[in-house]
Design a protein around this motif. Structure first.
Motif, PDB file in Angstrom:
ATOM      1  N   ASP A 151     -58.680 -16.251  22.399  1.00 53.82           N
ATOM      2  CA  ASP A 151     -59.534 -17.076  23.586  1.00 53.82           C
ATOM      3  C   ASP A 151     -60.010 -15.948  24.679  1.00 53.82           C
ATOM      4  N   MET A 152     -60.765 -14.912  24.208  1.00 54.29           N
ATOM      5  CA  MET A 152     -61.180 -13.768  25.037  1.00 54.29           C
ATOM      6  C   MET A 152     -62.687 -14.049  25.329  1.00 54.29           C
ATOM      7  N   ASN A 153     -63.422 -15.053  24.929  1.00 58.41           N
ATOM      8  CA  ASN A 153     -64.874 -15.283  25.291  1.00 58.41           C
ATOM      9  C   ASN A 153     -64.959 -15.762  26.438  1.00 58.41           C
ATOM     10  N   ILE A 154     -65.710 -15.355  27.439  1.00 58.91           N
ATOM     11  CA  ILE A 154     -65.940 -15.779  28.995  1.00 58.91           C
ATOM     12  C   ILE A 154     -67.364 -16.221  28.822  1.00 58.91           C
ATOM     13  N   GLU A 155     -67.760 -17.630  29.292  1.00 63.56           N
ATOM     14  CA  GLU A 155     -68.931 -18.056  29.484  1.00 63.56           C
ATOM     15  C   GLU A 155     -69.426 -17.519  30.840  1.00 63.56           C
ATOM     16  N   LEU A 156     -70.457 -17.000  30.695  1.00 62.24           N
ATOM     17  CA  LEU A 156     -70.977 -16.602  31.998  1.00 62.24           C
ATOM     18  C   LEU A 156     -72.132 -17.325  32.696  1.00 62.24           C
ATOM     19  N   GLY A 157     -72.539 -18.304  32.013  1.00 60.18           N
ATOM     20  CA  GLY A 157     -73.880 -18.954  32.376  1.00 60.18           C
ATOM     21  C   GLY A 157     -75.041 -18.423  31.682  1.00 60.18           C
ATOM     22  N   TYR A 158     -76.020 -19.224  31.881  1.00 62.87           N
ATOM     23  CA  TYR A 158     -77.582 -18.970  31.261  1.00 62.87           C
ATOM     24  C   TYR A 158     -77.401 -18.556  29.808  1.00 62.87           C
ATOM     25  N   ASN A 159     -76.272 -19.159  29.053  1.00 57.86           N
ATOM     26  CA  ASN A 159     -76.265 -18.664  27.828  1.00 57.86           C
ATOM     27  C   ASN A 159     -75.392 -17.430  27.450  1.00 57.86           C
ATOM     28  N   PHE A 160     -75.081 -16.717  28.539  1.00 59.85           N
ATOM     29  CA  PHE A 160     -74.565 -15.469  28.363  1.00 59.85           C
ATOM     30  C   PHE A 160     -72.970 -15.640  27.936  1.00 59.85           C
ATOM     31  N   THR A 161     -72.335 -14.929  27.049  1.00 59.28           N
ATOM     32  CA  THR A 161     -70.945 -14.762  26.692  1.00 59.28           C
ATOM     33  C   THR A 161     -70.471 -13.562  26.775  1.00 59.28           C
ATOM     34  N   PHE A 162     -69.217 -13.105  27.341  1.00 54.86           N
ATOM     35  CA  PHE A 162     -68.665 -11.762  27.076  1.00 54.86           C
ATOM     36  C   PHE A 162     -67.351 -11.730  26.458  1.00 54.86           C
ATOM     37  N   ASN A 163     -67.186 -11.228  25.406  1.00 57.11           N
ATOM     38  CA  ASN A 163     -65.739 -11.004  24.888  1.00 57.11           C
ATOM     39  C   ASN A 163     -65.068  -9.943  25.479  1.00 57.11           C
ATOM     40  N   LEU A 164     -63.969 -10.331  26.323  1.00 54.80           N
ATOM     41  CA  LEU A 164     -62.993  -9.044  26.984  1.00 54.80           C
ATOM     42  C   LEU A 164     -62.498  -8.233  26.130  1.00 54.80           C
ATOM     43  N   LEU A 165     -61.966  -8.823  24.983  1.00 58.56           N
ATOM     44  CA  LEU A 165     -61.453  -7.653  24.002  1.00 58.56           C
ATOM     45  C   LEU A 165     -62.300  -6.772  23.502  1.00 58.56           C
ATOM     46  N   GLU A 166     -63.282  -7.339  22.795  1.00 59.33           N
ATOM     47  CA  GLU A 166     -64.359  -6.402  22.165  1.00 59.33           C
ATOM     48  C   GLU A 166     -65.194  -5.782  23.032  1.00 59.33           C
ATOM     49  N   GLU A 167     -65.383  -6.121  24.332  1.00 58.75           N
ATOM     50  CA  GLU A 167     -66.256  -5.602  25.371  1.00 58.75           C
ATOM     51  C   GLU A 167     -67.811  -5.923  24.704  1.00 58.75           C
ATOM     52  N   LYS A 168     -67.921  -6.977  24.201  1.00 58.17           N
ATOM     53  CA  LYS A 168     -69.323  -7.463  23.683  1.00 58.17           C
ATOM     54  C   LYS A 168     -69.975  -8.447  24.520  1.00 58.17           C
ATOM     55  N   LEU A 169     -71.409  -8.387  24.852  1.00 57.67           N
ATOM     56  CA  LEU A 169     -72.296  -9.109  25.618  1.00 57.67           C
ATOM     57  C   LEU A 169     -72.989 -10.012  24.690  1.00 57.67           C
ATOM     58  N   TYR A 170     -73.072 -11.364  24.610  1.00 62.58           N
ATOM     59  CA  TYR A 170     -73.968 -12.137  23.750  1.00 62.58           C
ATOM     60  C   TYR A 170     -74.885 -13.095  24.573  1.00 62.58           C
ATOM     61  N   LYS A 171     -76.177 -13.284  24.107  1.00 61.33           N
ATOM     62  CA  LYS A 171     -76.722 -14.385  24.595  1.00 61.33           C
ATOM     63  C   LYS A 171     -77.489 -15.209  23.363  1.00 61.33           C
ATOM     64  N   HIS A 172     -76.931 -16.421  23.210  1.00 63.40           N
ATOM     65  CA  HIS A 172     -77.542 -17.312  22.260  1.00 63.40           C
ATOM     66  C   HIS A 172     -76.875 -16.827  20.812  1.00 63.40           C
ATOM     67  N   ASN A 173     -75.495 -16.172  20.928  1.00 58.80           N
ATOM     68  CA  ASN A 173     -74.730 -15.741  19.961  1.00 58.80           C
ATOM     69  C   ASN A 173     -75.470 -14.334  19.386  1.00 58.80           C
ATOM     70  N   HIS A 174     -76.552 -13.725  20.129  1.00 62.40           N
ATOM     71  CA  HIS A 174     -77.026 -12.366  19.675  1.00 62.40           C
ATOM     72  C   HIS A 174     -76.410 -11.301  20.767  1.00 62.40           C
ATOM     73  N   GLU A 175     -75.817 -10.297  20.130  1.00 59.66           N
ATOM     74  CA  GLU A 175     -75.303  -9.196  20.766  1.00 59.66           C
ATOM     75  C   GLU A 175     -76.494  -8.412  21.614  1.00 59.66           C
ATOM     76  N   ILE A 176     -76.116  -8.138  22.869  1.00 58.63           N
ATOM     77  CA  ILE A 176     -76.640  -7.446  23.733  1.00 58.63           C
ATOM     78  C   ILE A 176     -75.919  -5.992  23.805  1.00 58.63           C
ATOM     79  N   GLU A 177     -76.848  -4.909  23.357  1.00 64.88           N
ATOM     80  CA  GLU A 177     -76.272  -3.619  23.336  1.00 64.88           C
ATOM     81  C   GLU A 177     -75.692  -3.167  24.560  1.00 64.88           C
ATOM     82  N   LEU A 178     -74.624  -2.693  24.609  1.00 70.55           N
ATOM     83  CA  LEU A 178     -74.327  -2.087  26.078  1.00 70.55           C
ATOM     84  C   LEU A 178     -73.810  -0.444  25.930  1.00 70.55           C
TER      85      LEU A 178
END
Length: 221
Positions: free
Chosen positions: A125-152
């Motif tokens: 359970d490493m998916n952190i809800e940031l609000g505004y439909n943003f989610t960040f997976n701490l383990l994979e270090e991936k940012l999502y909005k509406h389940n769409h990955e935002i490149e970092l």
């Protein structure tokens, strides 16, 4: 993902670092055990790769320091030493894997994948809800909005990881310098540039400037 590499063979060190960076990892590489010990005491990584025989503190001593600090991060030992006593000592000190030199890079990469995936299962359970439909997976270090990955970029991943680990708390400029740049010399404009770029990938106002202190990531419930 931040990987710590200790290997005193210059050529092998550079090959491993470049190969892992081509796979998307951020690699901090070291050649000397004394320098490595100082870094370990002040930084955290997602996986350690340690050569047994290096100058200064050897790989076994570094492994001992890691475990004495109650760091449960995966550790892979690499060595040309093939005697069973040396291998036994590595596992007794708490290593997770042992690879004998020479080895194929793909073997090292597969073992890294295995240990990181096991770590992922242990921390499912490493998916952190940031609000505004943003989610960040701490383990994979991936940012999502509406389940769409935002490149970092690599540094954006490190910066956002630091913010998420301290969500709704102040993150000082010193903390950013230490975590993202490993306390290495940098221009202040570099920090501002990375933060500006990360802000543009999030909703306006999620990262706020704390004048004279640092920044804060605001989570909207």
């Amino acid at each position: 993902m931040k990987i710590f590499l200790l290997e005193d063979d210059t050529s092998l060190n550079k090959i491993i670092k470049l190969s892992l960076e081509n796979k998307g990892f951020f690699v901090e590489n070291f050649f000397d055990g004394y320098e490595a010990a100082n870094i370990i005491l002040n930084n955290r990584y997602d996986l350690y790769i340690l050569d047994v025989n290096v100058l200064g503190f050897d790989g076994h001593k570094i492994l001992e320091i890691i475990r004495n600090e109650n760091i449960n991060t995966p550790v892979i030992m690499i060595s040309a030493e093939i005697d069973i006593e040396n291998i036994k000592k590595s596992f007794n000190l708490g290593c997770n894997d042992y690879i004998k030199k020479p080895f194929d890079f793909e073997e090292l990469f597969l073992r890294i994948q295995y240990h990181l995936s096991y770590k992922k299962e242990q921390n499912s359970d490493m998916n952190i809800e940031l609000g505004y439909n943003f989610t960040f997976n701490l383990l994979e270090e991936k940012l999502y909005k509406h389940n769409h990955e935002i490149e970092l970029t690599v540094k954006e991943k490190l910066l956002l990881t630091l913010f998420v680990k301290n969500i709704n708390k102040s993150v000082t400029n010193e903390m950013i310098h230490e975590y993202v740049w490993d306390s290495k010399e940098m221009e202040s404009v570099s920090m501002r540039s990375i933060i500006h770029k990360l802000k543009k990938k999030l909703k306006n106002g999620m990262i706020i400037n704390l004048r004279g202190v640092g920044y804060k990531l605001i989570s909207i419930e």
